[in-house]
Design a protein around this motif. Structure first.
Motif, PDB file in Angstrom:
ATOM      1  N   PRO A 168       0.812  -1.206   0.000  1.00 50.96           N
ATOM      2  CA  PRO A 168       0.000   0.000   0.000  1.00 50.96           C
ATOM      3  C   PRO A 168       0.857   1.273   0.000  1.00 50.96           C
ATOM      4  CG  PRO A 168      -0.663  -1.518   1.767  1.00 50.96           C
ATOM      5  CD  PRO A 168       0.638  -1.996   1.243  1.00 50.96           C
ATOM      6  N   PRO A 169       0.256   2.399  -0.351  1.00 44.76           N
ATOM      7  CA  PRO A 169       1.008   3.653  -0.304  1.00 44.76           C
ATOM      8  C   PRO A 169       1.545   3.881   1.109  1.00 44.76           C
ATOM      9  CG  PRO A 169      -1.097   3.967  -1.410  1.00 44.76           C
ATOM     10  CD  PRO A 169      -1.137   2.614  -0.779  1.00 44.76           C
ATOM     11  N   HIS A 170       2.739   4.417   1.205  1.00 45.84           N
ATOM     12  CA  HIS A 170       3.385   4.589   2.507  1.00 45.84           C
ATOM     13  C   HIS A 170       4.249   5.849   2.479  1.00 45.84           C
ATOM     14  CE1 HIS A 170       6.189   2.435  -0.088  1.00 45.84           C
ATOM     15  NE2 HIS A 170       7.164   3.028   0.602  1.00 45.84           N
ATOM     16  N   ARG A 171       4.665   6.265   3.659  1.00 43.06           N
ATOM     17  CA  ARG A 171       5.532   7.436   3.749  1.00 43.06           C
ATOM     18  C   ARG A 171       6.507   7.258   4.903  1.00 43.06           C
ATOM     19  NH1 ARG A 171       3.447  11.548   7.574  1.00 43.06           N
ATOM     20  NH2 ARG A 171       1.527  10.774   8.535  1.00 43.06           N
ATOM     21  N   MET A 260      14.481   1.555   7.697  1.00 39.00           N
ATOM     22  CA  MET A 260      13.642   1.648   6.507  1.00 39.00           C
ATOM     23  C   MET A 260      12.175   1.498   6.908  1.00 39.00           C
ATOM     24  SD  MET A 260      15.895  -0.224   3.513  1.00 39.00           S
ATOM     25  CE  MET A 260      14.730   0.225   2.235  1.00 39.00           C
ATOM     26  N   ALA A 261      11.872   1.896   8.146  1.00 40.67           N
ATOM     27  CA  ALA A 261      10.494   1.861   8.633  1.00 40.67           C
ATOM     28  C   ALA A 261       9.642   2.879   7.875  1.00 40.67           C
ATOM     29  CB  ALA A 261      10.460   2.143  10.125  1.00 40.67           C
ATOM     30  N   PHE A 262       8.342   2.640   7.853  1.00 46.32           N
ATOM     31  CA  PHE A 262       7.429   3.515   7.122  1.00 46.32           C
ATOM     32  C   PHE A 262       6.057   3.468   7.768  1.00 46.32           C
ATOM     33  CE2 PHE A 262       7.648  -0.646   5.097  1.00 46.32           C
ATOM     34  CZ  PHE A 262       6.329  -1.049   5.133  1.00 46.32           C
ATOM     35  N   CYS A 263       5.168   4.335   7.304  1.00 48.16           N
ATOM     36  CA  CYS A 263       3.785   4.403   7.781  1.00 48.16           C
ATOM     37  C   CYS A 263       2.856   4.250   6.581  1.00 48.16           C
ATOM     38  CB  CYS A 263       3.515   5.742   8.468  1.00 48.16           C
ATOM     39  SG  CYS A 263       4.674   6.146   9.798  1.00 48.16           S
ATOM     40  N   ASP A 264       2.014   3.205   6.609  1.00 47.22           N
ATOM     41  CA  ASP A 264       1.032   3.018   5.545  1.00 47.22           C
ATOM     42  C   ASP A 264      -0.016   4.115   5.571  1.00 47.22           C
ATOM     43  OD1 ASP A 264       2.089   0.671   4.523  1.00 47.22           O
ATOM     44  OD2 ASP A 264       0.778  -0.643   5.695  1.00 47.22           O
ATOM     45  N   ASP A 265      -0.576   4.407   4.399  1.00 47.46           N
ATOM     46  CA  ASP A 265      -1.810   5.178   4.349  1.00 47.46           C
ATOM     47  C   ASP A 265      -2.858   4.349   5.097  1.00 47.46           C
ATOM     48  OD1 ASP A 265      -4.329   6.247   3.692  1.00 47.46           O
ATOM     49  OD2 ASP A 265      -3.640   6.909   1.721  1.00 47.46           O
ATOM     50  N   PRO A 266      -3.423   4.859   6.198  1.00 44.83           N
ATOM     51  CA  PRO A 266      -4.341   4.034   7.004  1.00 44.83           C
ATOM     52  C   PRO A 266      -5.568   3.552   6.236  1.00 44.83           C
ATOM     53  CG  PRO A 266      -4.378   6.341   7.708  1.00 44.83           C
ATOM     54  CD  PRO A 266      -3.222   6.197   6.774  1.00 44.83           C
ATOM     55  N   ASP A 267      -5.948   4.261   5.176  1.00 44.33           N
ATOM     56  CA  ASP A 267      -7.098   3.825   4.385  1.00 44.33           C
ATOM     57  C   ASP A 267      -6.821   2.519   3.639  1.00 44.33           C
ATOM     58  OD1 ASP A 267      -8.518   6.024   5.200  1.00 44.33           O
ATOM     59  OD2 ASP A 267      -8.155   7.175   3.361  1.00 44.33           O
ATOM     60  N   HIS A 268      -5.551   2.194   3.442  1.00 44.17           N
ATOM     61  CA  HIS A 268      -5.201   1.035   2.624  1.00 44.17           C
ATOM     62  C   HIS A 268      -4.388  -0.018   3.363  1.00 44.17           C
ATOM     63  CE1 HIS A 268      -6.761   3.325  -0.721  1.00 44.17           C
ATOM     64  NE2 HIS A 268      -5.880   4.289  -0.529  1.00 44.17           N
ATOM     65  N   HIS A 269      -4.157   0.181   4.643  1.00 42.98           N
ATOM     66  CA  HIS A 269      -3.348  -0.773   5.404  1.00 42.98           C
ATOM     67  C   HIS A 269      -3.971  -2.172   5.401  1.00 42.98           C
ATOM     68  CE1 HIS A 269      -0.562  -2.246   8.436  1.00 42.98           C
ATOM     69  NE2 HIS A 269      -1.596  -2.698   9.123  1.00 42.98           N
ATOM     70  N   TRP A 270      -5.277  -2.253   5.337  1.00 46.69           N
ATOM     71  CA  TRP A 270      -5.988  -3.532   5.386  1.00 46.69           C
ATOM     72  C   TRP A 270      -5.576  -4.478   4.251  1.00 46.69           C
ATOM     73  CZ3 TRP A 270      -8.882  -5.164   1.228  1.00 46.69           C
ATOM     74  CH2 TRP A 270      -9.184  -4.175   0.267  1.00 46.69           C
ATOM     75  N   ILE A 271      -5.057  -3.914   3.170  1.00 51.90           N
ATOM     76  CA  ILE A 271      -4.697  -4.723   2.005  1.00 51.90           C
ATOM     77  C   ILE A 271      -3.674  -5.786   2.367  1.00 51.90           C
ATOM     78  CG2 ILE A 271      -3.536  -4.619  -0.257  1.00 51.90           C
ATOM     79  CD1 ILE A 271      -4.892  -1.830  -0.585  1.00 51.90           C
ATOM     80  N   ARG A 272      -2.774  -5.482   3.295  1.00 50.67           N
ATOM     81  CA  ARG A 272      -1.743  -6.448   3.682  1.00 50.67           C
ATOM     82  C   ARG A 272      -2.356  -7.751   4.204  1.00 50.67           C
ATOM     83  NH1 ARG A 272       3.281  -4.200   3.712  1.00 50.67           N
ATOM     84  NH2 ARG A 272       3.354  -1.915   3.607  1.00 50.67           N
TER      85      ARG A 272
END
Length: 295
Positions: A168-171, A260-272
């Motif tokens: 998912p998108p992440h930052r 290399m930690a990151f934060c998923d877009d919470p709207d799309h984290h469920w995809i994992r």
């Protein structure tokens, strides 16, 4: 101003690509890509550490403070996993070879670590994601795969045609509740079917958008393009069906420890959570130290 740069837009006198912290408007990450057919390349790594990765060059000679090392390299990023060399802070290097491209990934650093050559056979390759989000990650100088560096992180991602990565998108921009902070460079090569390296007709897509929605950009990616990701969510990186996608990632940041930690877009984290049920693409991994993986 867009942070996406077309192939050739960041070329300098002796490099196909030059990204410096000053040019990117940040503090740590850098990248240069050289064509060794032109001439030997000399650099003094003043205040920076480096990771040199052959992209489409073989028998690459790297002189570091007068001591020469030879990298076997590869004929293209879609053909094999390559060996690589870690270059210490403050060293003086000369890179030479008959032809082909190499990438010098850099990060501003303060602690000197010893030179290290890693054979291709020792480079960690993993398949991440699931379904059409399956991709190959080649861990070059990542915190878990290589501890002998100060700030630099380097990996390669190969995405089969029709799949997506950076999903998912992440930052990792240190904004708000997302503590990880890394400046990231994407260097794209887009293949065509079974071509060993990039192809001039290759294309894909890449999206970057900010947390507050003030910027949202999806760009067409062509072979040799560079994207500088300073902030915001990024992903997906989309490979068109007949055009597999490769990108080299260079990351560095201000943290006391490499991450290399990151934060998923919470709207799309469920995809994992769906990946285990989907399974992984049987075309992966695409490459190994021995070459292209036969199917």
């Amino acid at each position: 101003m867009s942070n996406h740069h077309r192939a050739g837009a960041l070329a300098t006198q002796d490099a196909l690509v030059t990204v410096t912290p000053e040019g990117a408007g940040w503090d740590y990450s850098g990248l240069e890509v050289f064509d060794l057919a032109s001439r030997p390349v000399r650099r003094a790594l003043d205040g920076i550490e480096g990771v040199l990765v052959p992209l489409s060059a073989t028998d690459v000679e790297v002189s570091v403070d007068g001591e020469t090392h030879t990298l076997a390299g590869r004929t293209g990023v879609f053909e094999a996993v390559s060996d690589w060399i870690y270059l210490p802070l403050g060293s003086t290097i000369t890179i030479s070879g008959d032809a082909g491209e190499v990438a010098l990934c850099t990060a501003r650093a303060t602690e000197r670590f010893p030179l290290c050559v890693t054979p291709a056979q020792e480079v960690s390759v993993e398949v991440r994601g699931g379904g059409r989000a399956s991709r190959q990650v080649t861990n070059i100088a990542t915190p878990d795969s290589f501890t002998g560096a100060d700030r630099i992180n380097v990996c390669e991602v190969l995405t089969p045609g029709g799949n997506v990565s950076s999903w998912p998108p992440h930052r990792h921009d240190g904004i708000g509740d997302c503590a990880p902070t890394n400046e990231e460079i994407y260097y794209f090569r887009i293949g065509r079917l079974d071509a060993p390296h990039g192809h001039p007709h290759g294309q894909g897509l890449f999206r970057v958008y900010t947390v507050d929605g003030s910027s949202d950009e999806t760009v067409t990616v062509f072979d040799g393009d560079v994207h500088i990701v300073a902030a915001g969510y990024h992903g997906p990186s989309t490979a068109q069906p007949e055009y597999p996608m490769y990108f080299l990632n260079v990351l560095a940041g201000p943290g006391a420890e490499r991450t290399m930690a990151f934060c998923d877009d919470p709207d799309h984290h469920w995809i994992r959570e769906t990946w285990e049920q989907q399974g992984q693409d049987p075309r992966l991994p695409m490459t190994s130290a021995a070459g292209r993986v036969a199917r």
